[in-house]
Scaffold this active site. Structure first.
Site, PDB file in Angstrom:
ATOM      1  N   ASN A 258     -53.377 -63.467 -21.667  1.00 30.46           N
ATOM      2  CA  ASN A 258     -54.627 -63.823 -22.344  1.00 30.46           C
ATOM      3  C   ASN A 258     -54.900 -62.827 -23.459  1.00 30.46           C
ATOM      4  O   ASN A 258     -55.497 -63.149 -24.479  1.00 30.46           O
ATOM      5  CB  ASN A 258     -55.797 -63.814 -21.355  1.00 30.46           C
ATOM      6  N   HIS A 259     -54.435 -61.591 -23.230  1.00 23.80           N
ATOM      7  CA  HIS A 259     -54.717 -60.501 -24.165  1.00 23.80           C
ATOM      8  C   HIS A 259     -53.580 -59.506 -24.107  1.00 23.80           C
ATOM      9  O   HIS A 259     -52.777 -59.526 -23.168  1.00 23.80           O
ATOM     10  CB  HIS A 259     -56.026 -59.806 -23.763  1.00 23.80           C
TER      11      HIS A 259
ATOM     12  N   HIS B 263     -57.179 -56.884  -5.531  1.00 22.06           N
ATOM     13  CA  HIS B 263     -57.333 -55.605  -6.237  1.00 22.06           C
ATOM     14  C   HIS B 263     -58.624 -55.558  -7.048  1.00 22.06           C
ATOM     15  O   HIS B 263     -58.962 -54.519  -7.597  1.00 22.06           O
ATOM     16  CB  HIS B 263     -56.133 -55.387  -7.149  1.00 22.06           C
ATOM     17  N   ASP B 264     -59.321 -56.689  -7.173  1.00 22.23           N
ATOM     18  CA  ASP B 264     -60.584 -56.719  -7.906  1.00 22.23           C
ATOM     19  C   ASP B 264     -61.749 -56.670  -6.913  1.00 22.23           C
ATOM     20  O   ASP B 264     -61.544 -56.564  -5.717  1.00 22.23           O
ATOM     21  CB  ASP B 264     -60.671 -57.997  -8.744  1.00 22.23           C
TER      22      ASP B 264
ATOM     23  N   ASP C  51     -52.510 -64.383 -15.021  1.00 18.45           N
ATOM     24  CA  ASP C  51     -53.822 -63.756 -15.120  1.00 18.45           C
ATOM     25  C   ASP C  51     -54.777 -64.617 -15.951  1.00 18.45           C
ATOM     26  O   ASP C  51     -54.397 -65.145 -16.999  1.00 18.45           O
ATOM     27  CB  ASP C  51     -53.630 -62.394 -15.803  1.00 18.45           C
TER      28      ASP C  51
ATOM     29  N   GLU D 173     -54.541 -67.570 -11.458  1.00 16.49           N
ATOM     30  CA  GLU D 173     -55.837 -66.958 -11.178  1.00 16.49           C
ATOM     31  C   GLU D 173     -56.864 -67.758 -11.974  1.00 16.49           C
ATOM     32  O   GLU D 173     -56.953 -67.612 -13.198  1.00 16.49           O
ATOM     33  CB  GLU D 173     -55.855 -65.495 -11.617  1.00 16.49           C
TER      34      GLU D 173
ATOM     35  N   ASP E 204     -57.966 -60.420 -27.329  1.00 15.69           N
ATOM     36  CA  ASP E 204     -57.434 -61.717 -26.883  1.00 15.69           C
ATOM     37  C   ASP E 204     -56.354 -62.211 -27.838  1.00 15.69           C
ATOM     38  O   ASP E 204     -56.519 -62.150 -29.065  1.00 15.69           O
ATOM     39  CB  ASP E 204     -58.551 -62.768 -26.857  1.00 15.69           C
TER      40      ASP E 204
ATOM     41  N   ARG F 181     -47.800 -64.736 -11.239  1.00 19.44           N
ATOM     42  CA  ARG F 181     -49.229 -64.859 -10.970  1.00 19.44           C
ATOM     43  C   ARG F 181     -49.846 -64.764 -12.356  1.00 19.44           C
ATOM     44  O   ARG F 181     -49.770 -63.720 -13.005  1.00 19.44           O
ATOM     45  CB  ARG F 181     -49.676 -63.720 -10.055  1.00 19.44           C
TER      46      ARG F 181
ATOM     47  N   GLN G 276     -58.649 -54.695 -24.972  1.00 26.73           N
ATOM     48  CA  GLN G 276     -57.787 -55.832 -24.605  1.00 26.73           C
ATOM     49  C   GLN G 276     -58.044 -57.017 -25.548  1.00 26.73           C
ATOM     50  O   GLN G 276     -58.652 -58.027 -25.154  1.00 26.73           O
ATOM     51  CB  GLN G 276     -58.074 -56.260 -23.154  1.00 26.73           C
TER      52      GLN G 276
HETATM   53  C1  NOJ Z   1     -57.912 -60.333 -13.782  1.00 31.64           C
HETATM   54  C2  NOJ Z   1     -57.291 -59.202 -13.070  1.00 31.64           C
HETATM   55  O1  NOJ Z   1     -57.195 -59.506 -11.692  1.00 31.64           O
HETATM   56  C3  NOJ Z   1     -58.128 -57.981 -13.337  1.00 31.64           C
HETATM   57  O2  NOJ Z   1     -57.722 -56.901 -12.541  1.00 31.64           O
HETATM   58  C4  NOJ Z   1     -58.054 -57.659 -14.797  1.00 31.64           C
HETATM   59  O3  NOJ Z   1     -58.926 -56.586 -15.103  1.00 31.64           O
HETATM   60  C5  NOJ Z   1     -58.447 -58.857 -15.649  1.00 31.64           C
HETATM   61  N1  NOJ Z   1     -57.865 -60.096 -15.201  1.00 31.64           N
HETATM   62  C6  NOJ Z   1     -58.028 -58.648 -17.089  1.00 31.64           C
HETATM   63  O4  NOJ Z   1     -56.634 -58.770 -17.206  1.00 31.64           O
END
Ligand code: NOJ
Length: 553
Positions: free
Chosen positions: A103-104, A309-310, A201, A243, A171, A199, A169
């Site tokens: 995405n970026h 992880h988020d 993003d 995701e 885009d 996966r 980041q």
């Molecule tokens: C989703 C990822 O899971 C997260 O950790 C990240 O900060 C953002 N996308 C940006 O890439």
């Protein structure tokens, strides 16, 4: 044919190379370290590893800010080490998925550097620019409270660039055919080096229309088909796990009505309702979330997860549901993040209560889809709330009671290892738990084995059987005339339940495939049982000869 769709019944283990195992003593995990831990992962029984970003990066968003898509960050090793690792995984029957962050880029990516230095550069149109500050520059931030804006002025060219995430980041202009071609090239590169897929993003943002003129971005779903087609031409069994935290009515757009887009998506909807069920002992919203996300193409699959992880994003719950989860699992402001979620690891959220932890994981293994574990979950690792934002739940793996938990020989690990307190490496580590047959680690291994023996969950259809109690969830899966039944109690007290199976099941006899709680229906044709607090049962219908009757998979 059935086994070709390997992801329908995989057990995925997500890890960050940086915090898993350091082989050279510089304090940073690396591919050689991970390679040495492959037998551990094979022993656990996982069938796929999802690697978080490891490509060259300034590391300002844990690698989600890539500055070279075609390399391994030198801190983690070389491309050679990467290929050794994928080869080692393959030898053990483990597939490798990697993060695809397109995405970026990082603002240190040479494309962006060139784009900002020269407005005539061929890379200028790879990003999204505006000569003046857009009116909506202060809207749509993904990290509210930390991220100030979605458009930032570039000092070099004087124009504003768009960034859905942090200002470092920028885009990519994904509508640009050259950018799309580059995304395919990136996928092709890693596929060639042995991965089984990605996966992906931030998929909704990848495919959204971007630009100052866009008021209400529409998704360019065709792009997903292009990605999918390309992958399948290059390597037929490779997949994309998206995701995409979207509302259920949009799911089919991502899977594709004919199953011609993403093979997998994370089920954020079920994830949030699951936490609500655990907080309130009310499984009804969870049942609704499963029903709302039931429809998908035969080849599509959900990724079922607990924590990642988020932060645990609770944004799709109602206000009162969200408050219930906050007060149960993250009451303190320091535990919350971005006005919508909880940043803790699962074990401390559940107060370290092993009964609730097992309930949560038993649910993860048995809800419709493919389970995705996070490293450290198998030993019940904790968090370090003194670390900023999401880093609190990204601390190094705890291997032993040696200094730094056996993660590194260096006194300065990349992130501090959790030490002292209930989750300290001194007593919470892999080495101790492997010796203890009752440990979380050995229990996880047994659960994974059992999940693999129940392909009905991945392939079958489900229905929810009335337990007469919203705090008790009974799921029934059927596939090729085999029936698996899984019961979970969210109550903190013992409960008595009564239920009946469908007439055509071998309903009288339920074989417990986890413990020894077999059940025979009474004269009324109903099963009666008492479940202990947070208790759960995994059953097969059909008496002890079920193994003989089971269809060949
Ligand atoms: C989703 C990822 O899971 C997260 O950790 C990240 O900060 C953002 N996308 C940006 O890439």
């Amino acid at each position: 044919m059935i086994n070709d769709l390997w992801y329908k019944n995989a057990v995925v283990y997500c890890l960050s190379v940086e915090t898993f195992m350091d082989s050279n003593g510089d304090g940073i995990g690396d591919f050689q370290g991970l390679q040495r831990r492959l037998d551990y992962l094979a022993g656990l029984g996982v069938t796929a590893i999802w690697l978080m970003p490891f490509q060259t990066s300034p590391g300002r968003d844990d690698g989600y800010d890539v500055s070279d898509y075609y390399n391994v960050d030198p801190r983690y090793g070389s491309l050679g080490d990467f290929v050794e690792f994928t080869h080692g995984a393959k030898q053990r029957g483990i597939r490798v998925l990697i993060d695809l962050v397109v995405n970026h880029t990082s603002d240190e990516h040479p494309w962006f550097k060139e784009a900002r230095a020269n407005t005539n550069s061929q890379y200028r149109d790879w990003y999204v620019w505006s000569k003046t500050k857009p009116e909506n520059a202060n809207e749509g931030m993904v990290f509210p409270g930390v991220q100030k804006s979605t458009w930032t002025r570039d000092k070099e060219s004087g124009e504003y660039f768009f960034h859905r995430f942090y200002e470092f980041q920028p885009d990519l202009n994904t509508a640009n055919p050259l950018v799309q071609a580059e995304i395919l090239k990136i996928m092709g590169f890693w596929i060639q080096l042995g991965v089984s897929g990605f996966r992906m993003d931030a998929v909704p943002f990848v495919i959204a229309e971007k630009g100052v003129q866009v008021k209400k971005p529409r998704e360019q779903f065709d792009m997903l088909r292009t990605f999918r087609e390309f992958l399948q031409w290059r390597k037929g069994d490779s997949i994309i796990l998206a995701e995409a935290n979207v509302v259920p009515k949009e799911n089919l757009e991502y899977f594709g009505d004919d199953g011609d887009r993403m093979q997998m998506m994370f089920n954020f909807h079920v994830n949030q309702a699951l936490f609500y069920a655990m907080a309130s002992a009310d499984s009804q919203p969870l049942v609704k979330a499963m029903q709302d996300t039931e429809k998908r193409p035969t080849t599509g699959q959900w990724g079922v997860f607990l924590r990642n992880h988020d932060e645990l994003d609770l944004g799709r719950l109602t206000e009162s549901q969200r408050q219930a989860v906050f007060s149960a699992f993250g009451p303190d402001k320091t535990m919350q993040l971005y006005d919508r979620g909880i940043r803790r690891r699962l074990a401390p959220m559940l107060g370290g209560d092993i009964r609730r932890l097992k309930l949560a994981y038993s649910l993860m293994y048995s809800l419709p889809g493919t389970p995705v574990l996070r490293y450290g979950d198998e030993i019940g690792m904790g968090d370090d709330l003194s670390l900023p934002e999401r880093n609190c739940a990204r601390t190094p793996m705890q291997w032993s009671d040696e200094p730094q938990g056996g993660f590194t020989k260096n006194d300065n690990p990349v992130l501090p290892v959790i030490s002292e307190g209930p989750y300290g490496f001194e007593h919470l580590n892999v080495a101790f738990q492997r010796r203890d047959s009752e440990s979380m680690l050995n229990w996880t291994e047994r659960m994974i084995r059992m999940r693999k023996e129940a392909p009905e969950i991945g392939w079958g259809t489900f229905n929810v059987i009335d337990s007469g109690d919203p705090g008790v969830l009974i799921m029934r899966y059927e596939w090729r005339k085999n029936v698996v039944m899984i019961i979970h109690s969210f109550h903190d007290k013992p409960v008595e339940i009564t239920f009946a199976l469908k007439e055509d099941d071998d309903a009288n006899s339920l074989v417990d495939i986890l413990d020894g709680h077999d059940s025979r229906a009474d004269g009324d044709g109903k099963h009666h049982m008492v479940l202990e607090p947070y208790g759960f049962r995994w059953y097969r219908a059909g008496g002890l000869d079920y193994l003989l009757k089971r269809s060949v998979v």
